[in-house]
Scaffold this motif. Structure first.
Motif, mmCIF file in Angstrom:
data_model
loop_
_atom_site.group_PDB
_atom_site.id
_atom_site.type_symbol
_atom_site.label_atom_id
_atom_site.label_comp_id
_atom_site.label_asym_id
_atom_site.label_seq_id
_atom_site.Cartn_x
_atom_site.Cartn_y
_atom_site.Cartn_z
ATOM 1 N N LEU A 3 3.994 16.164 -3.353
ATOM 2 C CA LEU A 3 5.394 16.005 -2.956
ATOM 3 C C LEU A 3 5.493 15.609 -1.487
ATOM 4 O O LEU A 3 6.327 14.772 -1.115
ATOM 5 N N THR A 4 4.646 16.183 -0.655
ATOM 6 C CA THR A 4 4.644 15.836 0.768
ATOM 7 C C THR A 4 4.331 14.360 0.971
ATOM 8 O O THR A 4 5.001 13.663 1.750
ATOM 9 N N VAL A 5 3.331 13.865 0.253
ATOM 10 C CA VAL A 5 2.974 12.447 0.358
ATOM 11 C C VAL A 5 4.117 11.572 -0.147
ATOM 12 O O VAL A 5 4.450 10.541 0.459
ATOM 13 N N VAL A 6 4.742 11.978 -1.239
ATOM 14 C CA VAL A 6 5.860 11.220 -1.802
ATOM 15 C C VAL A 6 7.018 11.139 -0.805
ATOM 16 O O VAL A 6 7.608 10.069 -0.603
ATOM 17 N N VAL A 7 7.339 12.257 -0.181
ATOM 18 C CA VAL A 7 8.445 12.287 0.781
ATOM 19 C C VAL A 7 8.133 11.421 2.004
ATOM 20 O O VAL A 7 8.975 10.645 2.467
ATOM 21 N N VAL A 8 6.920 11.539 2.526
ATOM 22 C CA VAL A 8 6.537 10.768 3.713
ATOM 23 C C VAL A 8 6.559 9.270 3.418
ATOM 24 O O VAL A 8 7.118 8.474 4.193
ATOM 25 N N LEU A 25 0.829 -1.204 0.000
ATOM 26 C CA LEU A 25 0.000 0.000 0.000
ATOM 27 C C LEU A 25 0.863 1.254 0.000
ATOM 28 O O LEU A 25 0.548 2.240 -0.685
ATOM 29 N N ASN A 26 1.959 1.213 0.736
ATOM 30 C CA ASN A 26 2.869 2.356 0.783
ATOM 31 C C ASN A 26 3.506 2.604 -0.585
ATOM 32 O O ASN A 26 3.619 3.755 -1.034
ATOM 33 N N ILE A 27 3.902 1.525 -1.255
ATOM 34 C CA ILE A 27 4.487 1.656 -2.594
ATOM 35 C C ILE A 27 3.466 2.213 -3.574
ATOM 36 O O ILE A 27 3.768 3.113 -4.374
ATOM 37 N N LEU A 28 2.243 1.684 -3.516
ATOM 38 C CA LEU A 28 1.191 2.151 -4.420
ATOM 39 C C LEU A 28 0.902 3.634 -4.210
ATOM 40 O O LEU A 28 0.765 4.396 -5.178
ATOM 41 N N LEU A 42 17.792 11.552 -2.458
ATOM 42 C CA LEU A 42 16.821 12.218 -3.317
ATOM 43 C C LEU A 42 15.610 12.684 -2.508
ATOM 44 O O LEU A 42 15.047 13.753 -2.770
ATOM 45 N N THR A 43 15.222 11.888 -1.515
ATOM 46 C CA THR A 43 14.101 12.263 -0.652
ATOM 47 C C THR A 43 14.448 13.486 0.185
ATOM 48 O O THR A 43 13.636 14.413 0.329
ATOM 49 N N LEU A 44 15.654 13.498 0.741
ATOM 50 C CA LEU A 44 16.100 14.665 1.505
ATOM 51 C C LEU A 44 16.143 15.912 0.623
ATOM 52 O O LEU A 44 15.675 16.985 1.018
ATOM 53 N N LEU A 45 16.700 15.757 -0.579
ATOM 54 C CA LEU A 45 16.812 16.892 -1.491
ATOM 55 C C LEU A 45 15.436 17.382 -1.934
ATOM 56 O O LEU A 45 15.133 18.578 -1.847
ATOM 57 N N GLY A 46 14.597 16.458 -2.409
ATOM 58 C CA GLY A 46 13.280 16.847 -2.900
ATOM 59 C C GLY A 46 12.409 17.456 -1.820
ATOM 60 O O GLY A 46 11.735 18.469 -2.042
ATOM 61 N N ALA A 90 8.197 7.783 1.088
ATOM 62 C CA ALA A 90 9.581 7.374 0.822
ATOM 63 C C ALA A 90 10.319 7.103 2.125
ATOM 64 O O ALA A 90 11.048 6.108 2.248
ATOM 65 N N PHE A 91 10.144 7.979 3.107
ATOM 66 C CA PHE A 91 10.792 7.774 4.401
ATOM 67 C C PHE A 91 10.265 6.514 5.088
ATOM 68 O O PHE A 91 11.027 5.779 5.728
ATOM 69 N N ILE A 92 8.975 6.254 4.957
ATOM 70 C CA ILE A 92 8.412 5.027 5.531
ATOM 71 C C ILE A 92 9.061 3.807 4.895
ATOM 72 O O ILE A 92 9.453 2.851 5.579
#
Length: 230
Positions: free
Chosen positions: A47-52, A7-10, A70-74, A54-56
């Motif tokens: 972008l916020t959802v993507v970053v969160v 689900l996180n990947i999706l 890339l997550t830190l940078l983005g 990604a960290f998960i």
């Protein structure tokens, strides 16, 4: 746990793909402030959802040096790009400086871990990404502590650079994942394209005060645009 991972990947992939589309819309409507701001906000939400997500994924499922950098940078340039247009010519706050330092220290510690450990990583990809992160965080710190008065009128250039950098991070992650057989070129080429776009748009913006509208009218228009972010 596997269901949560899937689900996180999706969620990550769906919002990342949507973010690429919304970013293009925001860029396409740059001369129409209402639409530009609307789609720019939507891009930041995705972008916020993507970053969160990604960290998960990095913390609980799979650690990737490229994706972490890339997550830190983005995440950072997205936040800082929004703050640039929100603050405009006002000085950054303690919160901004704290986030900058946290991101910078985190990336430095992780790089040290990569160099000392057995984690598989590609210097050709990680070092340029880290360099971009150090460049933007270093600039923000220097501006805050030493050159605020001299650089405060550059806020629109900062916004252009940082938001396109955030888009570049999403695009690089997308192409690197979809086209793994072409690594590291599938990860590097999007950055080259976006850097070219940054140079083009900043140069175009810098030439606008020389137009017939005059510098004062340009500043008034930009002020109205930034006020809508507040």
């Amino acid at each position: 746990m596997q269901t949560f991972h899937s689900l996180n990947i999706l969620t990550h992939v769906s919002f990342g793909t949507l973010g690429l589309f919304l970013g293009l819309l925001a860029l396409g409507y740059q001369n129409k402030s209402r639409q530009h701001i609307r789609y720019g906000r939507y891009f930041l939400y995705t972008l916020t959802v993507v970053v969160v997500t990604a960290f998960i994924g990095i913390l609980f499922f799979r650690s990737s040096s490229f994706l972490l950098m890339l997550t830190l940078l983005g995440g950072y340039v997205g936040f800082s790009g929004y703050r640039a247009v929100r603050l405009r010519e006002r000085q950054t706050t303690l919160l901004d400086v704290s986030i900058t330092l946290i991101v910078l220290v985190t990336s430095a510690l992780y790089l040290r871990r990569l160099q000392a450990g057995d984690i598989s990583w590609s210097p050709a990809v990680v070092y340029p990404t880290l360099s971009a992160l150090v460049l933007v965080t270093g600039y923000d710190l220097i501006k805050h502590f030493w050159l605020y008065k001299r650089l405060r009128t550059w806020w629109l250039y900062e916004h252009i650079y940082k938001m396109l950098s955030a888009y570049s991070a999403v695009l690089s992650a997308f192409s690197g994942t979809v086209l793994p057989q072409f690594k590291p070129y599938s990860q590097i080429l999007p950055s080259v394209l976006c850097v070219s776009a940054i140079i083009y748009f900043i140069r175009r913006q810098s030439r606008r005060p020389a137009a017939n509208t005059g510098y004062a009218q340009i500043r008034t228009r930009d002020r109205r645009i930034s006020d809508r972010f507040n």
